[in-house]
Design an enzyme around this catalytic site. Structure first.
Site, mmCIF file in Angstrom:
data_model
loop_
_atom_site.group_PDB
_atom_site.id
_atom_site.type_symbol
_atom_site.label_atom_id
_atom_site.label_comp_id
_atom_site.label_asym_id
_atom_site.label_seq_id
_atom_site.Cartn_x
_atom_site.Cartn_y
_atom_site.Cartn_z
ATOM 1 N N HIS A 58 -3.786 5.064 -6.748
ATOM 2 C CA HIS A 58 -2.462 5.519 -7.231
ATOM 3 C C HIS A 58 -1.981 4.515 -8.295
ATOM 4 O O HIS A 58 -1.556 4.909 -9.375
ATOM 5 C CB HIS A 58 -1.500 5.590 -6.057
ATOM 6 C CG HIS A 58 -0.079 5.903 -6.430
ATOM 7 N ND1 HIS A 58 0.347 7.152 -6.800
ATOM 8 C CD2 HIS A 58 1.030 5.112 -6.474
ATOM 9 C CE1 HIS A 58 1.657 7.115 -7.061
ATOM 10 N NE2 HIS A 58 2.087 5.891 -6.870
ATOM 11 N N HIS B 81 5.428 0.434 -8.473
ATOM 12 C CA HIS B 81 6.285 1.479 -9.043
ATOM 13 C C HIS B 81 7.768 1.230 -8.754
ATOM 14 O O HIS B 81 8.134 0.811 -7.656
ATOM 15 C CB HIS B 81 5.879 2.860 -8.530
ATOM 16 C CG HIS B 81 4.725 3.446 -9.281
ATOM 17 N ND1 HIS B 81 3.932 4.434 -8.768
ATOM 18 C CD2 HIS B 81 4.247 3.180 -10.530
ATOM 19 C CE1 HIS B 81 2.998 4.754 -9.663
ATOM 20 N NE2 HIS B 81 3.165 4.005 -10.737
ATOM 21 N N HIS C 287 7.037 8.500 0.810
ATOM 22 C CA HIS C 287 7.940 9.605 0.438
ATOM 23 C C HIS C 287 7.933 10.682 1.525
ATOM 24 O O HIS C 287 6.944 10.821 2.260
ATOM 25 C CB HIS C 287 7.479 10.280 -0.867
ATOM 26 C CG HIS C 287 7.629 9.443 -2.093
ATOM 27 N ND1 HIS C 287 8.739 9.482 -2.903
ATOM 28 C CD2 HIS C 287 6.777 8.539 -2.662
ATOM 29 C CE1 HIS C 287 8.573 8.636 -3.930
ATOM 30 N NE2 HIS C 287 7.393 8.046 -3.807
ATOM 31 N N HIS D 101 3.365 -1.285 -3.662
ATOM 32 C CA HIS D 101 2.863 -1.214 -5.047
ATOM 33 C C HIS D 101 4.022 -1.358 -6.019
ATOM 34 O O HIS D 101 5.177 -1.337 -5.613
ATOM 35 C CB HIS D 101 2.059 0.066 -5.282
ATOM 36 C CG HIS D 101 2.844 1.345 -5.239
ATOM 37 N ND1 HIS D 101 3.508 1.790 -4.114
ATOM 38 C CD2 HIS D 101 3.080 2.287 -6.188
ATOM 39 C CE1 HIS D 101 4.099 2.946 -4.370
ATOM 40 N NE2 HIS D 101 3.868 3.271 -5.630
ATOM 41 N N ASP E 4 10.255 3.017 -8.031
ATOM 42 C CA ASP E 4 10.946 3.638 -6.897
ATOM 43 C C ASP E 4 10.595 2.971 -5.567
ATOM 44 O O ASP E 4 11.065 3.394 -4.507
ATOM 45 C CB ASP E 4 10.686 5.161 -6.849
ATOM 46 C CG ASP E 4 9.214 5.524 -6.746
ATOM 47 O OD1 ASP E 4 8.392 4.944 -7.486
ATOM 48 O OD2 ASP E 4 8.880 6.398 -5.919
ATOM 49 N N HIS E 5 9.769 1.911 -5.632
ATOM 50 C CA HIS E 5 9.432 1.127 -4.434
ATOM 51 C C HIS E 5 9.844 -0.334 -4.570
ATOM 52 O O HIS E 5 9.770 -1.083 -3.597
ATOM 53 C CB HIS E 5 7.925 1.218 -4.140
ATOM 54 C CG HIS E 5 7.475 2.626 -3.936
ATOM 55 N ND1 HIS E 5 7.221 3.159 -2.696
ATOM 56 C CD2 HIS E 5 7.308 3.638 -4.822
ATOM 57 C CE1 HIS E 5 6.896 4.450 -2.834
ATOM 58 N NE2 HIS E 5 6.947 4.757 -4.115
ATOM 59 N N ASP F 48 2.326 5.055 -1.566
ATOM 60 C CA ASP F 48 2.041 6.310 -2.270
ATOM 61 C C ASP F 48 0.546 6.615 -2.291
ATOM 62 O O ASP F 48 0.048 7.282 -3.198
ATOM 63 C CB ASP F 48 2.574 6.252 -3.708
ATOM 64 C CG ASP F 48 4.081 6.425 -3.771
ATOM 65 O OD1 ASP F 48 4.703 6.578 -2.705
ATOM 66 O OD2 ASP F 48 4.626 6.400 -4.889
HETATM 67 FE FE FE Z 1 6.692 6.522 -5.201
HETATM 68 ZN ZN ZN Z 2 4.191 5.177 -6.681
#
Ligand code: FE
Ligand code: ZN
Length: 237
Positions: free
Chosen positions: A116, A60, A173, A58, A62-63, A135
């Site tokens: 999400h 985001h 995570h 996805h 942090d990915h 996530d």
């Molecule tokens: Fe994340």
């Molecule tokens: Zn995420």
């Protein structure tokens, strides 16, 4: 066969998991999600692996915020959901829900689990019994509802629940500790949750990821998967 090497990124802050994966037969490799490029590059070097693809679950940051750096460093191609192409940095190859992506002889089914985020996908290597859940599903918990509602997340989780019990799932995570208290509190099967937490603690104490767990273990212990109706699910928030 698909080999999976977890890489803990943003350790101690966001505790992201990226995964280096390699098709055993052809040695073709990829990175699933890109969080902290230096850490991923170091692990690839240690393993002697040069990934040809970066697969995103996805959009985001942090990915995906390592997409460009990893793509340049390895000469890799970024693969993501074409329906979310505007938000996937450096996307080269678009895949679509209900389609597939071949990593050598290991083939991933692309499954939409929007909730999400809209456009969140699972990478499900059905023959290899491995699914990357980003996530959407974590050990003993689920991702937050940033762009979808409880009904959409409930639907997404029913899709995950429909996959076989012996599939190993790899979350985005390390949130096992975070989900453990609530899971214990609402547990119906005390033996299953005790076995789960013992396994997680043993691995974490050895410096390893808590997982992977099978979907069977998760279905027996994760409160969000145990909810059988949307009404029951909604009461968990
Ligand atoms: Fe994340
Ligand atoms: Zn995420």
């Amino acid at each position: 066969m698909l080999n999976v090497y977890p890489v803990l990124c943003r350790a101690g802050s966001m505790d992201n998991y990226c995964y280096i994966i390699q098709d055993e037969a052809t040695k073709i490799a990829a990175v699933v999600d890109s969080s902290e490029p230096a850490v991923i590059i170091a692990k690839c070097q240690e393993l002697g692996i040069v990934p040809q693809y970066i697969l995103n679950t996805h959009h985001h940051f942090d990915h995906t915020d390592g997409n460009i750096e990893l793509k340049e460093y390895f000469g890799a191609k970024v693969v993501g959901n074409g329906n979310d192409r505007e938000r996937i940095p450096g996307i080269d190859i678009e895949v679509y829900p209900e389609g597939t992506f071949a990593l050598g002889e290991s083939v991933a089914e692309i499954i939409d689990v929007s909730a999400h985020t809209q456009g969140h996908i699972l990478w499900y290597f059905s023959k290899d019994k491995v699914v990357f859940t980003g996530d959407t599903l974590f050990n003993l918990s689920i991702g937050g509802l940033f762009e979808g509602d409880a009904a959409q997340m409930f639907e997404a989780l029913q899709v995950i629940k429909s996959l076989p019990d012996d599939v190993l799932f790899y979350p985005g995570h390390e949130y096992t500790a975070h989900g453990a208290g609530f899971a214990q509190h609402v547990a119906r099967n005390k033996e299953a949750i005790t076995a789960y937490l013992t396994k997680a603690a043993t691995r974490l104490n050895a410096g390893l990821p808590a997982g992977p767990f099978t979907l069977g273990e998760e279905k027996a212990c994760n409160p969000y998967l145990m909810a059988e109706s949307l009404a029951e699910f909604s009461r968990l928030f």
